[in-house]
Write an enzyme that holds these catalytic residues in place. Structure first.
Site, mmCIF file in Angstrom:
data_model
loop_
_atom_site.group_PDB
_atom_site.id
_atom_site.type_symbol
_atom_site.label_atom_id
_atom_site.label_comp_id
_atom_site.label_asym_id
_atom_site.label_seq_id
_atom_site.Cartn_x
_atom_site.Cartn_y
_atom_site.Cartn_z
ATOM 1 N N LYS A 1 16.977 9.753 26.537
ATOM 2 C CA LYS A 1 17.087 8.412 27.121
ATOM 3 C C LYS A 1 17.045 7.378 26.017
ATOM 4 O O LYS A 1 16.165 7.477 25.162
ATOM 5 C CB LYS A 1 15.908 8.221 28.081
ATOM 6 C CG LYS A 1 15.778 6.827 28.637
ATOM 7 C CD LYS A 1 14.561 6.750 29.496
ATOM 8 C CE LYS A 1 14.410 5.309 29.916
ATOM 9 N NZ LYS A 1 13.109 5.014 30.410
ATOM 10 N N TYR B 1 21.980 4.439 37.867
ATOM 11 C CA TYR B 1 22.007 3.420 38.915
ATOM 12 C C TYR B 1 23.382 3.359 39.574
ATOM 13 O O TYR B 1 23.549 2.757 40.624
ATOM 14 C CB TYR B 1 21.613 2.054 38.337
ATOM 15 C CG TYR B 1 20.256 2.110 37.677
ATOM 16 C CD1 TYR B 1 19.094 2.032 38.441
ATOM 17 C CD2 TYR B 1 20.133 2.324 36.304
ATOM 18 C CE1 TYR B 1 17.844 2.138 37.848
ATOM 19 C CE2 TYR B 1 18.886 2.427 35.703
ATOM 20 C CZ TYR B 1 17.745 2.337 36.477
ATOM 21 O OH TYR B 1 16.521 2.465 35.893
ATOM 22 N N ARG C 1 12.843 -3.613 33.107
ATOM 23 C CA ARG C 1 11.525 -4.248 33.041
ATOM 24 C C ARG C 1 11.422 -5.402 34.027
ATOM 25 O O ARG C 1 10.331 -5.723 34.474
ATOM 26 C CB ARG C 1 11.204 -4.651 31.599
ATOM 27 C CG ARG C 1 11.016 -3.382 30.770
ATOM 28 C CD ARG C 1 10.671 -3.609 29.331
ATOM 29 N NE ARG C 1 10.681 -2.326 28.630
ATOM 30 C CZ ARG C 1 10.633 -2.178 27.320
ATOM 31 N NH1 ARG C 1 10.547 -3.253 26.554
ATOM 32 N NH2 ARG C 1 10.660 -0.984 26.778
ATOM 33 N N SER D 1 19.130 1.116 32.577
ATOM 34 C CA SER D 1 19.417 -0.161 33.226
ATOM 35 C C SER D 1 20.369 -1.051 32.428
ATOM 36 O O SER D 1 21.268 -1.673 33.000
ATOM 37 C CB SER D 1 18.103 -0.897 33.485
ATOM 38 O OG SER D 1 17.384 -1.089 32.276
ATOM 39 N N LYS E 1 12.739 9.788 24.038
ATOM 40 C CA LYS E 1 12.920 8.442 24.587
ATOM 41 C C LYS E 1 12.781 7.439 23.452
ATOM 42 O O LYS E 1 11.763 7.407 22.757
ATOM 43 C CB LYS E 1 11.868 8.189 25.664
ATOM 44 C CG LYS E 1 11.926 6.792 26.249
ATOM 45 C CD LYS E 1 11.005 6.681 27.439
ATOM 46 C CE LYS E 1 10.938 5.254 27.945
ATOM 47 N NZ LYS E 1 10.017 5.120 29.074
ATOM 48 N N GLU F 1 10.696 16.647 19.054
ATOM 49 C CA GLU F 1 10.073 16.247 20.327
ATOM 50 C C GLU F 1 10.447 17.211 21.454
ATOM 51 O O GLU F 1 9.604 17.612 22.257
ATOM 52 C CB GLU F 1 10.513 14.821 20.716
ATOM 53 C CG GLU F 1 9.841 13.714 19.913
ATOM 54 C CD GLU F 1 8.436 13.389 20.427
ATOM 55 O OE1 GLU F 1 7.918 14.092 21.314
ATOM 56 O OE2 GLU F 1 7.845 12.421 19.919
ATOM 57 N N CYS G 1 2.298 1.596 28.233
ATOM 58 C CA CYS G 1 2.449 2.900 28.877
ATOM 59 C C CYS G 1 1.188 3.757 28.769
ATOM 60 O O CYS G 1 1.257 4.988 28.826
ATOM 61 C CB CYS G 1 3.649 3.640 28.291
ATOM 62 S SG CYS G 1 5.192 2.739 28.537
ATOM 63 N N CYS H 1 3.039 1.872 32.677
ATOM 64 C CA CYS H 1 3.432 0.491 32.387
ATOM 65 C C CYS H 1 3.648 -0.384 33.623
ATOM 66 O O CYS H 1 3.466 -1.583 33.564
ATOM 67 C CB CYS H 1 4.648 0.455 31.468
ATOM 68 S SG CYS H 1 6.102 1.281 32.129
ATOM 69 N N CYS I 1 3.988 7.283 34.521
ATOM 70 C CA CYS I 1 3.754 6.388 33.390
ATOM 71 C C CYS I 1 2.816 5.288 33.841
ATOM 72 O O CYS I 1 2.578 5.117 35.037
ATOM 73 C CB CYS I 1 5.063 5.792 32.893
ATOM 74 S SG CYS I 1 4.883 5.001 31.266
ATOM 75 N N ARG J 1 6.985 -1.369 22.307
ATOM 76 C CA ARG J 1 6.623 0.034 22.516
ATOM 77 C C ARG J 1 6.916 0.923 21.300
ATOM 78 O O ARG J 1 6.990 2.129 21.403
ATOM 79 C CB ARG J 1 7.384 0.588 23.728
ATOM 80 C CG ARG J 1 7.170 -0.181 25.018
ATOM 81 C CD ARG J 1 7.356 0.721 26.215
ATOM 82 N NE ARG J 1 7.627 0.038 27.460
ATOM 83 C CZ ARG J 1 6.766 -0.704 28.146
ATOM 84 N NH1 ARG J 1 5.542 -0.910 27.682
ATOM 85 N NH2 ARG J 1 7.103 -1.256 29.292
HETATM 86 C C1 PBG Z 1 8.561 3.615 32.095
HETATM 87 C C2 PBG Z 1 10.043 3.660 32.111
HETATM 88 C C3 PBG Z 1 10.974 2.764 31.559
HETATM 89 C C4 PBG Z 1 12.227 3.215 31.963
HETATM 90 C C5 PBG Z 1 12.031 4.369 32.710
HETATM 91 N N1 PBG Z 1 10.672 4.628 32.769
HETATM 92 C C6 PBG Z 1 10.788 1.504 30.817
HETATM 93 C C7 PBG Z 1 10.283 1.475 29.450
HETATM 94 O O1 PBG Z 1 9.998 2.487 28.812
HETATM 95 O O2 PBG Z 1 10.128 0.367 28.984
HETATM 96 C C8 PBG Z 1 13.545 2.552 31.635
HETATM 97 C C9 PBG Z 1 14.653 2.866 32.571
HETATM 98 C C10 PBG Z 1 15.829 1.982 32.482
HETATM 99 O O3 PBG Z 1 15.969 1.087 31.626
HETATM 100 O O4 PBG Z 1 16.692 2.158 33.335
HETATM 101 N N2 PBG Z 1 7.956 3.881 30.882
#
Ligand code: PBG
Length: 331
Positions: free
Chosen positions: A250, A315, A207, A276, A197, A235, A132, A124, A122, A219
């Site tokens: 996700k 995590y 982030r 996260s 996603k 998708e 992204c 970002c 990605c 986003r």
């Molecule tokens: C990158 C990406 C993100 C996450 C995984 N890959 C952040 C986003 O899309 O803003 C999030 C993972 C997480 O919150 O644990 N695009």
């Protein structure tokens, strides 16, 4: 039709052995993928304030310890996220041979031949604007981004990645990466698509960890609306047709129905990303003494498996693997 009192479901719950025999879903270390954030420098381990127990690690001096622990715990895979030395409009370090993720891959590939190395593909974390993809006229340009993603994937493959995981929700990203890999001779590397996603508030702590918050806007022009599930099936189907080897949904906890819907419509292995914010909520409540962390986390991850996930990125991975190795975990 027999019912109570002939049928008593409680009979099967009487002892741990009966409960184990009746268990429908398993959760084991082999189902886990551990995230790792890698940074330049030496002997650095910087804890992320909103994710206690999760660290940005320098490749030099620290990443090996992490890989050692994963191997000891029987966790088969890690997914790498990089923090570059510098950011620019296109995110040049993302596809640089000596970029931070490429360095991490080279080191791990030679020292840990059995560990599955997955990379987040990605833009970002690498772009100055934090989006992204390539920004043109204030919006992310889908097709211009595809070319970059192909270059990133090939440079990760050259450095030793087993699985490339595009997460930017660009249309056509799987096809672009597959054809870039194939043209470069990497027919043997897999694509794990973040196919489904959502534009989620649960990415907040990530982030901070990956320093990837967008500098303007959000986003929602590329990530999905949390209200949609039919679109998730669309998708997933598109990415399967484009050649994805694995699919992902996700976040996980607020999207268990989506995991189930995708599971029922694809034969590909499915990964759930326990993100996260989900981690941060558990940690915060546990620190306040409001929930039993071990039981709550095992319950949540079992729920993701029950919903239909073959594997879970979490995590909590190391803690979960430790807890599962203790006898009382499966009582
Ligand atoms: C990158 C990406 C993100 C996450 C995984 N890959 C952040 C986003 O899309 O803003 C999030 C993972 C997480 O919150 O644990 N695009």
């Amino acid at each position: 039709m027999s019912s109570f009192p002939q049928i008593r479901p409680r009979r099967r719950r009487r002892t741990p052995a009966l409960r184990r025999l009746s268990r429908e879903t398993t959760l084991a270390a082999e189902h886990l993928i551990a995230p790792a954030f890698v940074v330049h420098g030496a002997d650095l381990a910087h804890e992320i304030s909103s994710m206690p127990g999760v660290f940005q690690l320098s490749v030099a001096g620290r990443l090996d310890q992490e890989a050692d622990q994963l191997e000891e715990l029987g966790i088969p895979a890690l997914i790498l996220f990089g923090l570059p030395a510098a950011k620019d409009e296109v995110g040049s370090e993302n596809f640089a041979a000596d970029g931070i993720v490429q360095r991490a891959l080279r080191r791990l590939r030679t020292r840990y031949p059995r560990l599955l190395l997955i990379t987040d593909v990605c833009c970002c974390e690498y772009t100055s604007h934090g989006h992204c993809g390539i920004v043109k006229d204030g919006a992310v340009d889908n097709d211009a981004t595809l070319e970059i993603l192909g270059r990133v994937a090939v440079s990760h493959a050259e450095a030793g990645a087993d699985i490339l995981a595009p997460s930017g929700m660009m249309d056509g990203m799987v096809k672009a990466i597959r054809s870039a890999l194939d043209s470069a001779g990497f027919q043997d590397r897999s694509v794990l698509s973040y196919a489904v996603k959502y534009a989620s508030a649960f990415y907040g702590p990530f982030r901070e960890a990956a320093d990837s918050a967008p500098s303007f806007g959000d986003r929602r022009q590329y990530q999905m609306d949390p209200a949609n599930v039919r679109e998730a099936v669309l998708e997933a189907g598109l990415d399967e047709a484009e050649g994805a080897d694995f699919l992902m949904v996700k976040p996980a906890l607020a999207y268990l129905d989506v995991i189930r819907a995708v599971r029922e419509r694809t034969s590909l292995p499915l990964v759930a990303y326990n993100v996260s914010g989900e981690y941060a909520m558990m940690k915060a409540a546990a620190q306040l003494g409001w929930i039993d962390e071990r039981r709550a986390v095992l319950e949540a991850l079992t729920g993701m498996r029950r919903a239909g996930a073959d594997a879970v990125i979490s995590y909590h991975a190391k803690d979960v693997a430790r807890w599962l190795s203790e006898p009382e975990a499966t009582a």
